[in-house]
Design an enzyme around this catalytic site. Sequence first.
Site, PDB file in Angstrom:
ATOM      1  N   HIS A 282      31.255  79.400 -75.830  1.00  5.65           N
ATOM      2  CA  HIS A 282      30.286  80.166 -76.614  1.00  5.65           C
ATOM      3  C   HIS A 282      29.718  79.301 -77.737  1.00  5.65           C
ATOM      4  O   HIS A 282      28.526  79.030 -77.774  1.00  5.65           O
ATOM      5  CB  HIS A 282      30.981  81.418 -77.146  1.00  5.65           C
ATOM      6  CG  HIS A 282      30.067  82.469 -77.672  1.00  5.65           C
ATOM      7  ND1 HIS A 282      28.698  82.414 -77.567  1.00  5.65           N
ATOM      8  CD2 HIS A 282      30.337  83.645 -78.307  1.00  5.65           C
ATOM      9  CE1 HIS A 282      28.171  83.498 -78.114  1.00  5.65           C
ATOM     10  NE2 HIS A 282      29.140  84.254 -78.568  1.00  5.65           N
ATOM     11  N   HIS A 321      20.854  78.080 -68.725  1.00  5.95           N
ATOM     12  CA  HIS A 321      21.306  79.237 -69.492  1.00  5.95           C
ATOM     13  C   HIS A 321      21.478  80.406 -68.538  1.00  5.95           C
ATOM     14  O   HIS A 321      20.719  80.530 -67.575  1.00  5.95           O
ATOM     15  CB  HIS A 321      20.262  79.587 -70.570  1.00  5.95           C
ATOM     16  CG  HIS A 321      20.789  80.491 -71.642  1.00  5.95           C
ATOM     17  ND1 HIS A 321      20.861  81.847 -71.485  1.00  5.95           N
ATOM     18  CD2 HIS A 321      21.268  80.211 -72.873  1.00  5.95           C
ATOM     19  CE1 HIS A 321      21.354  82.369 -72.587  1.00  5.95           C
ATOM     20  NE2 HIS A 321      21.626  81.404 -73.449  1.00  5.95           N
ATOM     21  N   ASP A 377      21.214  74.647 -77.657  1.00  5.61           N
ATOM     22  CA  ASP A 377      22.196  73.640 -78.061  1.00  5.61           C
ATOM     23  C   ASP A 377      21.751  72.214 -77.813  1.00  5.61           C
ATOM     24  O   ASP A 377      22.420  71.272 -78.253  1.00  5.61           O
ATOM     25  CB  ASP A 377      23.527  73.881 -77.335  1.00  5.61           C
ATOM     26  CG  ASP A 377      24.229  75.099 -77.872  1.00  5.61           C
ATOM     27  OD1 ASP A 377      24.157  75.298 -79.095  1.00  5.61           O
ATOM     28  OD2 ASP A 377      24.825  75.850 -77.092  1.00  5.61           O
TER      29      ASP A 377
HETATM   30  N1  ACO Z   1      23.225  70.383 -65.341  1.00  5.68           N
HETATM   31  C1  ACO Z   1      23.140  70.208 -64.016  1.00  5.68           C
HETATM   32  N2  ACO Z   1      23.126  71.210 -63.125  1.00  5.68           N
HETATM   33  C2  ACO Z   1      23.209  72.457 -63.614  1.00  5.68           C
HETATM   34  C3  ACO Z   1      23.296  72.716 -65.002  1.00  5.68           C
HETATM   35  C4  ACO Z   1      23.297  71.614 -65.887  1.00  5.68           C
HETATM   36  N3  ACO Z   1      23.369  71.792 -67.201  1.00  5.68           N
HETATM   37  N4  ACO Z   1      23.355  74.052 -65.208  1.00  5.68           N
HETATM   38  C5  ACO Z   1      23.318  74.604 -64.001  1.00  5.68           C
HETATM   39  N5  ACO Z   1      23.219  73.646 -63.032  1.00  5.68           N
HETATM   40  C6  ACO Z   1      23.081  73.854 -61.584  1.00  5.68           C
HETATM   41  C7  ACO Z   1      24.399  74.250 -60.959  1.00  5.68           C
HETATM   42  O1  ACO Z   1      25.112  73.121 -60.492  1.00  5.68           O
HETATM   43  C8  ACO Z   1      23.924  75.115 -59.803  1.00  5.68           C
HETATM   44  O2  ACO Z   1      23.430  74.272 -58.802  1.00  5.68           O
HETATM   45  P1  ACO Z   1      23.664  74.651 -57.237  1.00  5.68           P
HETATM   46  O3  ACO Z   1      22.872  75.886 -57.026  1.00  5.68           O
HETATM   47  O4  ACO Z   1      23.171  73.455 -56.487  1.00  5.68           O
HETATM   48  O5  ACO Z   1      25.141  74.872 -57.086  1.00  5.68           O
HETATM   49  C9  ACO Z   1      22.719  75.861 -60.414  1.00  5.68           C
HETATM   50  O6  ACO Z   1      22.206  74.974 -61.407  1.00  5.68           O
HETATM   51  C10 ACO Z   1      23.092  77.214 -61.052  1.00  5.68           C
HETATM   52  O7  ACO Z   1      24.137  76.984 -61.983  1.00  5.68           O
HETATM   53  P2  ACO Z   1      25.166  78.100 -62.476  1.00  5.68           P
HETATM   54  O8  ACO Z   1      26.371  77.411 -63.052  1.00  5.68           O
HETATM   55  O9  ACO Z   1      25.403  79.106 -61.398  1.00  5.68           O
HETATM   56  O10 ACO Z   1      24.346  78.824 -63.606  1.00  5.68           O
HETATM   57  P3  ACO Z   1      24.947  79.798 -64.706  1.00  5.68           P
HETATM   58  O11 ACO Z   1      23.865  80.709 -65.106  1.00  5.68           O
HETATM   59  O12 ACO Z   1      26.233  80.403 -64.293  1.00  5.68           O
HETATM   60  O13 ACO Z   1      25.312  78.780 -65.898  1.00  5.68           O
HETATM   61  C11 ACO Z   1      25.326  77.596 -67.924  1.00  5.68           C
HETATM   62  C12 ACO Z   1      24.686  78.747 -67.115  1.00  5.68           C
HETATM   63  C13 ACO Z   1      26.853  77.833 -68.028  1.00  5.68           C
HETATM   64  C14 ACO Z   1      24.751  77.629 -69.337  1.00  5.68           C
HETATM   65  C15 ACO Z   1      25.022  76.248 -67.206  1.00  5.68           C
HETATM   66  O14 ACO Z   1      23.630  76.081 -67.086  1.00  5.68           O
HETATM   67  C16 ACO Z   1      25.662  75.069 -67.922  1.00  5.68           C
HETATM   68  O15 ACO Z   1      26.828  74.768 -67.680  1.00  5.68           O
HETATM   69  N6  ACO Z   1      24.899  74.366 -68.815  1.00  5.68           N
HETATM   70  C17 ACO Z   1      25.436  73.279 -69.574  1.00  5.68           C
HETATM   71  C18 ACO Z   1      26.257  73.792 -70.747  1.00  5.68           C
HETATM   72  C19 ACO Z   1      25.397  74.362 -71.861  1.00  5.68           C
HETATM   73  O16 ACO Z   1      24.410  73.761 -72.272  1.00  5.68           O
HETATM   74  N7  ACO Z   1      25.807  75.541 -72.374  1.00  5.68           N
HETATM   75  C20 ACO Z   1      25.115  76.191 -73.493  1.00  5.68           C
HETATM   76  C21 ACO Z   1      24.430  77.444 -73.089  1.00  5.68           C
HETATM   77  S1  ACO Z   1      23.550  78.155 -74.474  1.00  5.68           S
HETATM   78  C22 ACO Z   1      24.718  78.991 -75.388  1.00  5.68           C
HETATM   79  O17 ACO Z   1      25.760  79.315 -74.941  1.00  5.68           O
HETATM   80  C23 ACO Z   1      24.406  79.331 -76.833  1.00  5.68           C
END
Ligand code: ACO
Length: 443
Positions: A282, A321, A377
């Site tokens: 978070h 996100h 972020d």
């Molecule tokens: N880099 C590379 N690939 C990514 C990223 C990323 N940052 N985020 C998602 N993907 C890809 C996944 O591998 C997946 O690919 P696939 O379909 O080939 O398997 C697809 O995009 C969907 O990803 P999910 O993990 O299912 O998306 P979800 O909505 O569950 O995740 C999250 C969202 C956790 C924020 C994710 O994008 C992530 O891990 N980002 C990096 C961490 C981050 O920046 N977090 C801050 C969020 S803002 C906040 O909390 C205030």
Amino acid sequence: MTTETSQSADGSVSAAAGTLTIVDNRTGRTYEVPIEDGTIRSTELRKIKVDEDDFGIMTYDPAYMNTASCRSSITYIDGDKGILEYRGYPIEQLAEKSSYLEVAYLLIYGRLPSRSELEEWTHLITTHTFVHENIKDFMQGFRYDAHPMGMLLASVGALSTFYPEANQIKDPELRMMQVVRLVAKMPTLAAFAYRHNRGMPYVYPDNDLSYSGNFLSMLYKIAELKYQPDPRLERALDVLFILHADHEQNCSTSAVRSVGSSQVDPYSATAAGIAALYGPLHGGANEAVLRMLRRIGTLENIPDFIAGVKAGEQRLMGFGHRVYKNFDPRAKIIKRAVEDVFEVTGKNPLLHIATELEKIALEDEYFISRKLYPNVDFYSGLIYEALGMPVEMFPVLFAIGRTSGWIAQWLEMIDDGEQKIARPRQIYTGARGVDYVPMAERS
Ligand code: ACO
């Protein structure tokens, strides 16, 4: 209300508009469930039973992926379009024209204040920034290297013991008193935690300064008689507080509502929000962005890094996100604020890497097809670092801004006649009716 409907001879069902028709294939019965605001009430499903003794159908939603837990008129998000509004006002306008204290008023009271209301609110907050000396002593009892977020969590919880009347949550006047105290004292507690961690004496609030200016003074004042915050840094911090002020039913806000639903005092409910924000999923992503930028190190290493991301070896932190499938509107605003801050503090070389990463990712099919855009972020860690904050302080800064949102959501919940104590159901998967086995007979 859910009604059981009858089927005609040809098997068709005549159903009212604005309802969902459900056929229970276990019994062949058909039900009409009302749809309101694109939503059905899950308790309506309880009427769908195999027989009279049946509990009725439940929904299974472990992370609230598709469950609305409340009605709220505070924050609106359209993740596909990249829209964020507080009380209907676009975040871009608030970040450009408003101040954090005005936004806090907007979130808490539901409308923008008049000039005199804002003056009175600002005066109230400014004159409640001091904390009881025993709170200071209590904080001094922490170990020299205590995490500032842990200190904030404990000291906000401890405030309930200093204001025992805070548990009278049905009294509107007492309730607002605690709201003022929470918004006012949060920067003081946060700054004390920072100074403790640095082994520096705590600095008392300076009521001549603005909300953000006073916070900078409590963080950085050393021997000068009066700390003069740089107005550009003061404004950048204020904008960061505005951007983090609320984000509808996220993990920490749900924690505040859930704990608050037991009718505990708002300090304890807010401490629950801080605890949720302490978690790396978070409040900790901006720290991960900084670590990633340092690891990449130079512009030449970016193509290899991106190739690794696409091969699934690592994530591009600060991208993607759960809700936003477009630009996180806060990311655009923060990017502008980064430039203002660097004008004062000098450029952080990591900014070049971040800008180049963003440029490449926004043109790359991998990120485009998955709708991965910079989130709040991606740049916030760079600003915090430029402001001189150690990474442990990042979630603390988030908590200061989010306090007004938590408390607005708490107030909304208290007045919502539909809310009861939060109490989810479970699908029980364990044993039943097992006879106790004496120790000597256990294998
Ligand atoms: N880099 C590379 N690939 C990514 C990223 C990323 N940052 N985020 C998602 N993907 C890809 C996944 O591998 C997946 O690919 P696939 O379909 O080939 O398997 C697809 O995009 C969907 O990803 P999910 O993990 O299912 O998306 P979800 O909505 O569950 O995740 C999250 C969202 C956790 C924020 C994710 O994008 C992530 O891990 N980002 C990096 C961490 C981050 O920046 N977090 C801050 C969020 S803002 C906040 O909390 C205030």
